[in-house]
Design a protein around this motif. Structure first.
Motif, PDB file in Angstrom:
ATOM      1  N   PRO A  40     -27.017 -54.126  -3.538  1.00  0.00           N
ATOM      2  CA  PRO A  40     -26.797 -52.670  -2.951  1.00  0.00           C
ATOM      3  C   PRO A  40     -27.511 -52.635  -1.560  1.00  0.00           C
ATOM      4  N   THR A  41     -26.586 -51.982  -0.633  1.00  0.00           N
ATOM      5  CA  THR A  41     -26.878 -51.683   0.732  1.00  0.00           C
ATOM      6  C   THR A  41     -27.329 -50.137   0.859  1.00  0.00           C
ATOM      7  N   LEU A  42     -28.031 -49.613   2.100  1.00  0.00           N
ATOM      8  CA  LEU A  42     -28.328 -48.417   2.309  1.00  0.00           C
ATOM      9  C   LEU A  42     -27.547 -48.206   3.606  1.00  0.00           C
ATOM     10  N   ALA A  43     -26.622 -47.172   3.735  1.00  0.00           N
ATOM     11  CA  ALA A  43     -26.028 -46.924   5.044  1.00  0.00           C
ATOM     12  C   ALA A  43     -26.583 -45.740   5.268  1.00  0.00           C
ATOM     13  N   VAL A  44     -26.947 -45.602   6.736  1.00  0.00           N
ATOM     14  CA  VAL A  44     -27.550 -44.271   7.289  1.00  0.00           C
ATOM     15  C   VAL A  44     -26.615 -43.911   8.531  1.00  0.00           C
ATOM     16  N   HIS A  45     -26.402 -42.424   8.258  1.00  0.00           N
ATOM     17  CA  HIS A  45     -25.649 -41.679   9.274  1.00  0.00           C
ATOM     18  C   HIS A  45     -26.243 -40.562   9.810  1.00  0.00           C
ATOM     19  N   TRP A  46     -26.387 -40.407  10.980  1.00  0.00           N
ATOM     20  CA  TRP A  46     -27.283 -39.311  11.490  1.00  0.00           C
ATOM     21  C   TRP A  46     -26.145 -38.552  12.542  1.00  0.00           C
ATOM     22  N   VAL A  47     -26.706 -37.286  12.986  1.00  0.00           N
ATOM     23  CA  VAL A  47     -26.094 -36.675  14.047  1.00  0.00           C
ATOM     24  C   VAL A  47     -26.598 -36.942  15.176  1.00  0.00           C
ATOM     25  N   ALA A  48     -26.158 -37.321  16.480  1.00  0.00           N
ATOM     26  CA  ALA A  48     -26.908 -37.488  17.617  1.00  0.00           C
ATOM     27  C   ALA A  48     -27.052 -36.074  18.218  1.00  0.00           C
TER      28      ALA A  48
END
Length: 51
Positions: A40-48
């Motif tokens: 399992p991997t953790l992808a992190v997406h955020w709004v700049a």
């Protein structure tokens, strides 16, 4: 609307996402995905945001 979105299948990965969420701005999405070997991997997406 919740500031953070957690889309994690395993509770351990979700707990990790919740712990590190303090480091990221609001509107951050944490997604657990399997790597090619199944780990399992953790992808992190955020709004700049501009200040």
């Amino acid at each position: 609307m919740e500031a953070y979105q957690y889309d994690c299948a395993s509770p351990d990965v979700e707990e990790l996402a919740r712990v590190i969420s303090d480091l990221f701005p609001e509107q951050t999405q944490f997604i657990e995905r399997p790597a090619e070997d199944g780990t399992p991997t953790l992808a992190v997406h955020w709004v700049a945001m501009r200040f």
